[in-house]
Design a protein around this motif. Sequence first.
Motif, mmCIF file in Angstrom:
data_model
loop_
_atom_site.group_PDB
_atom_site.id
_atom_site.type_symbol
_atom_site.label_atom_id
_atom_site.label_comp_id
_atom_site.label_asym_id
_atom_site.label_seq_id
_atom_site.Cartn_x
_atom_site.Cartn_y
_atom_site.Cartn_z
ATOM 1 N N ALA A 97 1.063 -1.153 0.030
ATOM 2 C CA ALA A 97 0.060 0.171 0.079
ATOM 3 C C ALA A 97 0.900 1.217 -0.130
ATOM 4 O O ALA A 97 1.955 1.246 0.272
ATOM 5 N N VAL A 98 0.115 2.553 -0.439
ATOM 6 C CA VAL A 98 0.763 3.865 -0.105
ATOM 7 C C VAL A 98 -0.075 4.768 0.260
ATOM 8 O O VAL A 98 -1.167 4.578 0.396
ATOM 9 N N THR A 99 0.630 5.539 1.245
ATOM 10 C CA THR A 99 -0.301 6.653 1.631
ATOM 11 C C THR A 99 0.468 7.751 0.956
ATOM 12 O O THR A 99 1.607 8.306 0.976
ATOM 13 N N THR A 100 -0.479 8.706 0.412
ATOM 14 C CA THR A 100 0.008 9.714 -0.421
ATOM 15 C C THR A 100 -0.863 10.933 -0.305
ATOM 16 O O THR A 100 -1.992 10.861 -0.252
ATOM 17 N N ASN A 101 -0.262 12.199 -0.705
ATOM 18 C CA ASN A 101 -1.355 13.458 -0.819
ATOM 19 C C ASN A 101 -1.652 13.271 -1.993
ATOM 20 O O ASN A 101 -3.008 14.241 -2.295
ATOM 21 N N GLY A 102 -1.572 12.518 -2.981
ATOM 22 C CA GLY A 102 -2.336 12.126 -4.383
ATOM 23 C C GLY A 102 -1.952 13.063 -5.465
ATOM 24 O O GLY A 102 -2.825 13.057 -6.390
ATOM 25 N N TYR A 103 -1.113 14.202 -5.368
ATOM 26 C CA TYR A 103 -0.837 15.169 -6.306
ATOM 27 C C TYR A 103 -0.090 14.607 -7.612
ATOM 28 O O TYR A 103 -0.190 14.980 -8.408
ATOM 29 N N ILE A 120 -4.254 2.112 -1.845
ATOM 30 C CA ILE A 120 -3.930 3.268 -1.907
ATOM 31 C C ILE A 120 -4.776 4.056 -0.833
ATOM 32 O O ILE A 120 -5.954 3.942 -0.628
ATOM 33 N N ASN A 121 -3.885 4.911 -0.106
ATOM 34 C CA ASN A 121 -4.689 5.982 1.040
ATOM 35 C C ASN A 121 -4.096 7.330 0.425
ATOM 36 O O ASN A 121 -3.030 7.575 0.141
ATOM 37 N N VAL A 122 -5.186 8.147 0.541
ATOM 38 C CA VAL A 122 -5.015 9.334 -0.168
ATOM 39 C C VAL A 122 -5.623 10.455 0.811
ATOM 40 O O VAL A 122 -6.555 10.217 1.556
ATOM 41 N N SER A 123 -4.841 11.409 1.338
ATOM 42 C CA SER A 123 -4.947 12.441 2.179
ATOM 43 C C SER A 123 -5.969 13.714 1.614
ATOM 44 O O SER A 123 -5.491 14.249 0.661
ATOM 45 N N VAL A 124 -7.289 13.676 2.072
ATOM 46 C CA VAL A 124 -8.055 14.858 1.683
ATOM 47 C C VAL A 124 -8.586 15.265 2.770
ATOM 48 O O VAL A 124 -9.876 14.556 3.312
ATOM 49 N N PHE A 132 -9.552 23.139 1.395
ATOM 50 C CA PHE A 132 -8.405 22.224 0.895
ATOM 51 C C PHE A 132 -7.077 23.054 0.814
ATOM 52 O O PHE A 132 -5.956 22.855 1.238
ATOM 53 N N TYR A 133 -7.132 24.270 0.040
ATOM 54 C CA TYR A 133 -5.864 25.011 -0.082
ATOM 55 C C TYR A 133 -5.499 25.599 1.156
ATOM 56 O O TYR A 133 -4.402 25.847 1.664
ATOM 57 N N ALA A 134 -6.655 26.122 2.061
ATOM 58 C CA ALA A 134 -5.960 26.740 3.348
ATOM 59 C C ALA A 134 -5.572 25.681 4.233
ATOM 60 O O ALA A 134 -4.488 26.092 4.935
ATOM 61 N N ILE A 135 -5.824 24.326 4.240
ATOM 62 C CA ILE A 135 -5.266 23.364 4.969
ATOM 63 C C ILE A 135 -4.023 22.967 4.502
ATOM 64 O O ILE A 135 -2.952 22.697 5.138
ATOM 65 N N THR A 136 -3.649 22.766 2.985
ATOM 66 C CA THR A 136 -2.380 22.139 2.637
ATOM 67 C C THR A 136 -1.350 23.131 2.179
ATOM 68 O O THR A 136 -0.331 22.807 1.901
ATOM 69 N N GLY A 137 -2.067 24.365 1.929
ATOM 70 C CA GLY A 137 -0.999 25.387 1.352
ATOM 71 C C GLY A 137 -0.984 25.084 -0.200
ATOM 72 O O GLY A 137 0.169 25.739 -0.690
ATOM 73 N N GLN A 138 -1.471 24.171 -0.649
ATOM 74 C CA GLN A 138 -1.635 23.831 -2.046
ATOM 75 C C GLN A 138 -2.768 24.006 -3.085
ATOM 76 O O GLN A 138 -3.828 23.145 -2.263
ATOM 77 N N ASP A 139 -2.822 24.617 -4.163
ATOM 78 C CA ASP A 139 -4.139 24.584 -4.797
ATOM 79 C C ASP A 139 -4.181 23.456 -5.790
ATOM 80 O O ASP A 139 -4.006 23.517 -6.730
ATOM 81 N N GLN A 143 -6.726 18.348 -8.794
ATOM 82 C CA GLN A 143 -5.699 17.436 -9.193
ATOM 83 C C GLN A 143 -5.855 16.011 -8.495
ATOM 84 O O GLN A 143 -5.528 15.124 -8.886
ATOM 85 N N VAL A 144 -5.907 16.172 -7.186
ATOM 86 C CA VAL A 144 -6.240 15.180 -6.200
ATOM 87 C C VAL A 144 -7.371 14.218 -6.534
ATOM 88 O O VAL A 144 -7.518 13.061 -6.479
ATOM 89 N N MET A 145 -8.431 14.957 -6.753
ATOM 90 C CA MET A 145 -9.776 14.397 -7.208
ATOM 91 C C MET A 145 -9.424 13.545 -8.542
ATOM 92 O O MET A 145 -10.114 12.465 -8.654
#
Length: 329
Positions: A97-103, A120-124, A132-139, A143-145
């Motif tokens: 398995a992998v844990t990823t931010n999904g980008y 697969i585990n994806v962090s959302v 999502f942007y406020a939490i991760t600092g990435q817009d 892309q993750v969806m």
Amino acid sequence: MVSQLTDAWARKFYYLRLSVTDVCNFRCTYCLPDGYKPHGVANKSFLSLDEIRRVTRAFAAAGTEKVRLTGGEPSLRRDFTDIIAAVRENASLRQIAVTTNGYRMARDVQQWRDAGLTAINVSVDSLDARQFYAITGQDKFRQVMDGIDAAFAAGFERVKVNTVLMRDVNHHQLGTFLAWIKTRPIQLRFIELMETGEGSELFRQRHVSGMVIRDQLLERGWIHQIRQRSDGPAQVFCHPDYQGEIGLIMPYEKDFCASCNRLRVSSIGNLHLCLFGDGGIPLRDLLANDQQQGELQARISQALAGKKQTHFLHQGNTGITQNLSYIGG
């Protein structure tokens, strides 16, 4: 195969979480709010492909059934697909398995699947792009969806989504998450915010018990499922009207550690008996060649004698874990 890795409390360990890097390109508020910073370990490179091959071989030979590749963000390794293939060489492993931010999933997930990845585990943490942007600092919400859609297209029958539960951020959004998984085979896992060395203030502000979600699920007719021996720590709930599932990870609940079945190896080759333990046991000196496998297995087994019965998060003791990218969450 029965696990040969047993501790003083008769817990058997079927699950290895292997960090391949502590670098991450997201700046999540609960993990790396100021962005990634090296930990000051001079001249310490991450485990090489051969070292990863040797350490996973030793764990597989001792009865490990599941390896999860973590970080940081593991897909930042240029050789990540090769890492999956190297772990896949162990025929006794039932799950990789992998844990990823999904980008990078939309681009690479088919390659990962072809190399042998099975889960697969994806962090959302929010289904609202602005939040999502406020939490991760990435817009990168879209892309993750798209990456999750690509995982299904690549042949993954189920995707797990990790959501860190935070008061006044997402704890009141259960209805939104349930609507999302009604027609999607996603196991959405709410993870209680955990206190880390760098995150004490956020913990005091945002921690909310997963019991809040559990009570709502039971009221709505969700059913608690039985846990399998190589599963992670989630309590999983299902509902006949939903394709998806809900998981709850509640490390502050009584007896959380009684079912512990996982060990961790950091990206620089230290064995960690607990995410919130006080230190790591070096393995890297035994990863230089294939002739040291017996010694490596023996060191891992001996180290388990020192595994404590429980973590000490309730007392505010977070061990050496300054943030969750440090050992791999």
